[in-house]
Design a protein around this motif. Structure first.
Motif, mmCIF file in Angstrom:
data_model
loop_
_atom_site.group_PDB
_atom_site.id
_atom_site.type_symbol
_atom_site.label_atom_id
_atom_site.label_comp_id
_atom_site.label_asym_id
_atom_site.label_seq_id
_atom_site.Cartn_x
_atom_site.Cartn_y
_atom_site.Cartn_z
ATOM 1 N N PHE A 18 12.329 -17.914 -16.728
ATOM 2 C CA PHE A 18 12.603 -19.449 -16.552
ATOM 3 C C PHE A 18 14.122 -19.668 -16.492
ATOM 4 O O PHE A 18 14.819 -20.193 -15.688
ATOM 5 N N CYS A 19 14.810 -19.119 -17.603
ATOM 6 C CA CYS A 19 16.038 -19.334 -17.836
ATOM 7 C C CYS A 19 16.980 -18.309 -16.844
ATOM 8 O O CYS A 19 17.963 -19.000 -16.237
ATOM 9 N N PHE A 68 16.588 -20.432 -13.480
ATOM 10 C CA PHE A 68 17.443 -21.755 -13.680
ATOM 11 C C PHE A 68 19.021 -21.371 -13.426
ATOM 12 O O PHE A 68 19.737 -22.133 -12.750
#
Length: 599
Positions: free
Chosen positions: A85-86, A89
């Motif tokens: 996710f990081c 993003f």
């Protein structure tokens, strides 16, 4: 296919996966006994860890020791999701900061498609770095590419060359069997998505063999005369000039219509208003053109056209004043002279009295009407385009590396047979057809046979022409038009003569694809006159009369009628003849339906 399997794949490292040491330390090795090994805190820390340099590995190892096997797996899954996710993003944030309104905004290309068509193509539509030759995932990309302006709404992706085309394993299958439809039908065709077809657009025009510059004859004070050598619009080329036009050189000047002026459509016959000519001059890259003269057809709107094609492809429909008046009664033409996608152009001072012959002017001389266009697709007025123009260009020109494509006739391959069919169908004056065929026979025209291979036919289905505007294709259509101007307007009769004369002198020929492939991207409608006749026939038919149910007879009456019928039975031989006659009637009916579909 090894090349196709590698397209668009990423290595495992690009996804930010966890190191194998950590995966093994958490669930692969059993917990050691206290007496057989040093304590857990004395282990050497891993090179990469999720924690800090000191206490991170110790805390992580203690958590793995205290948690059960299932809890360890769940913990690893949560950590992996958090890392992914990081990563996503951060990449989205960087794209939003760096993106500019260029090709990506117009075409809405996904990253997977971009990696498929060109691995070095960034979001701005420009190559990452210029190299002499680059091979990535089976794609060879040329180094010299035109830089696309980010501010231009009509930017094209850079051209690429595929080692393995996605459709290379596609096998052509015949149309499905349908007893109710015995005429010609479409067959499956492998098209690329529009965004991929655009990326395969050649960066440079095709080479024109020998001929490099083509000029056109003009004579403003030309006087009309009675001659068998054509018309005033065509300039009455003599037979000697006709022969010289096939002597192909690097610089040539030939008759090509519009002879009475230097600007086509300006006092040349086939006259066009200044505003229309100006917009035709501004049309660049690609044009789809059609025409309806004599109110002969019903205007058909293209379907399945991408937004990018609507912005970059010109759609022009040529009409005469008669057709314009009929359209105004049923359709609204807005202030921009558009009907749907079609930009309407009304032609005045038509050069011929025959509407079909007038239609040959835009059909064969589009390069004169649109001098700045690189590609053109001509469709007859009775046809509806149901595929995106870039898909058609990629399938029939770019994929085959040809500059001219036309479909062959679905049934006839021989010019002599085509001439007889035209005479039988009343397509033109029989005497004129015979004169044209005899003229070609004296020049060496022969029946089609396998000796002409790889040429597959001498008879085109000329309702669709796909071509690139380069000198040799422009010469071909000019000379083809001159034959239509000199002889009959049946262009199928003169096609092979012009093609073979050019082919004998230079290494060029017209590519001919299957008629069932043509029927996949255009839908054919009836001519207006034939459609009105069919509608009138349906209206004149009497309504269906329901038959009364048969009355039940008494048992004795049924027996008596049975005796009478048995006495009147015909011999067995007569009964067989009756069945045979019924079969003949059925066959005749099927053949009649086929001929009706053919017309």
């Amino acid at each position: 296919m090894s090349g196709g399997a590698s397209l668009g794949l990423r290595t495992s490292g690009s996804y930010g996966s966890l190191p194998q040491q950590q995966l093994g330390g958490c669930h692969s090795s059993p917990s050691p006994a206290p007496s057989a090994s040093p304590p857990l805190a004395a282990r050497k820390p891993a090179k990469m860890s999720l924690g800090g340099a000191g206490g991170g590995p110790r805390v992580f190892a203690r958590i793995c020791k205290l948690a059960g096997r299932r809890q360890r797996m769940l913990l690893l899954l949560l950590v992996a999701v958090a890392v992914a996710f990081c990563f996503l993003f951060s990449s989205l944030v960087s794209k939003d900061e760096d993106a500019s309104p260029g090709v990506e905004t117009m075409l809405v290309f996904s990253d997977q498609v971009r990696s498929f068509v060109n691995p070095v193509w960034t979001s701005s539509g420009r190559p990452v770095a210029q190299r002499d030759s680059l091979t990535v995932n089976g794609l060879n990309t040329a180094s010299q590419m035109e830089e696309q302006s980010d501010s231009s709404p009509e930017s094209f992706p850079p051209a690429v060359f595929l080692n393995h085309h996605p459709c290379e394993n596609f096998s052509l299958s015949p149309p499905p069997i349908d007893r109710k439809r015995t005429g010609p039908r479409p067959c499956p065709v492998c098209y690329l998505p529009v965004e991929q077809a655009l990326a395969l657009r050649p960066a440079q025009p095709s080479a024109s063999p020998v001929l490099q510059s083509l000029n056109y004859m003009s004579q403003e004070n030309l006087v009309s005369e009675e001659s068998n050598g054509g018309s005033l619009f065509g300039g009455y080329p003599s037979l000697e000039e006709r022969d010289k036009s096939y002597d192909i050189k690097d610089l040539m000047t030939v008759h090509c219509g519009f002879v009475r002026g230097k600007i086509p459509g300006l006092n040349t016959g086939f006259d066009i208003d200044e505003a229309d000519r100006s917009e035709m001059q501004q049309c660049q890259r690609t044009v789809v053109a059609s025409a309806i003269f004599g109110n002969y057809d019903i205007l058909q709107q293209p379907e399945n056209i991408s937004d990018f094609s609507k912005d970059t492809v010109c759609f022009f429909m040529f009409l005469d004043e008669e057709t314009e008046a009929a359209l105004k009664n049923s359709t609204t033409i807005d202030h921009t002279k558009r009907i749907g996608l079609w930009r309407v152009v009304v032609v005045r001072n038509l050069p011929y009295s025959d509407a079909r012959r007038n239609g040959k002017v835009p059909k064969l001389l589009l390069h004169r009407l649109f001098p700045n266009v690189r590609y053109s697709i001509w469709i007859d007025g009775k046809l509806k385009l149901v595929r995106d123009p870039y898909q058609v260009l990629e399938r029939f020109l770019w994929r085959k590396n040809v500059s001219f494509a036309i479909s062959r006739h679905y049934r006839r391959f021989d010019v002599f047979e085509e001439a007889e069919a035209n005479k039988a169908g009343g397509k033109y004056d029989n005497t004129s057809i015979d004169y044209q065929i005899e003229f070609y026979k004296r020049e060496g025209l022969t029946h089609y046979s396998s000796t002409k291979l790889p040429i597959t036919s001498d008879v085109p289905e000329g309702c669709v022409i796909i071509r690139e505007h380069i000198p040799i294709t422009n010469l071909f259509t000019c000379l083809w038009f001159n034959e239509v101007d000199r002889f009959t307007s049946r262009d199928q009769l003169s096609f092979s003569t012009v093609r073979d004369k050019i082919r004998l002198r230079v290494n060029w020929t017209a590519d001919m694809f299957l008629d069932c492939e043509r029927r996949d991207f255009v839908v054919q409608a009836y001519h207006r006159e034939l459609l009105e006749q069919r509608q009138a026939t349906l209206r004149s038919r009497p309504p269906m009369v329901q038959t009364q149910p048969r009355k039940m007879l008494p048992d004795n009456a049924a027996k008596e009628s049975g005796k009478a019928s048995s006495a009147k039975k015909l011999p067995g031989k007569r009964t067989r003849d009756k069945k045979s006659s019924s079969r003949r009637t059925h066959r005749t009916k099927v053949i009649g339906e086929e001929e009706a579909i053919q017309l």
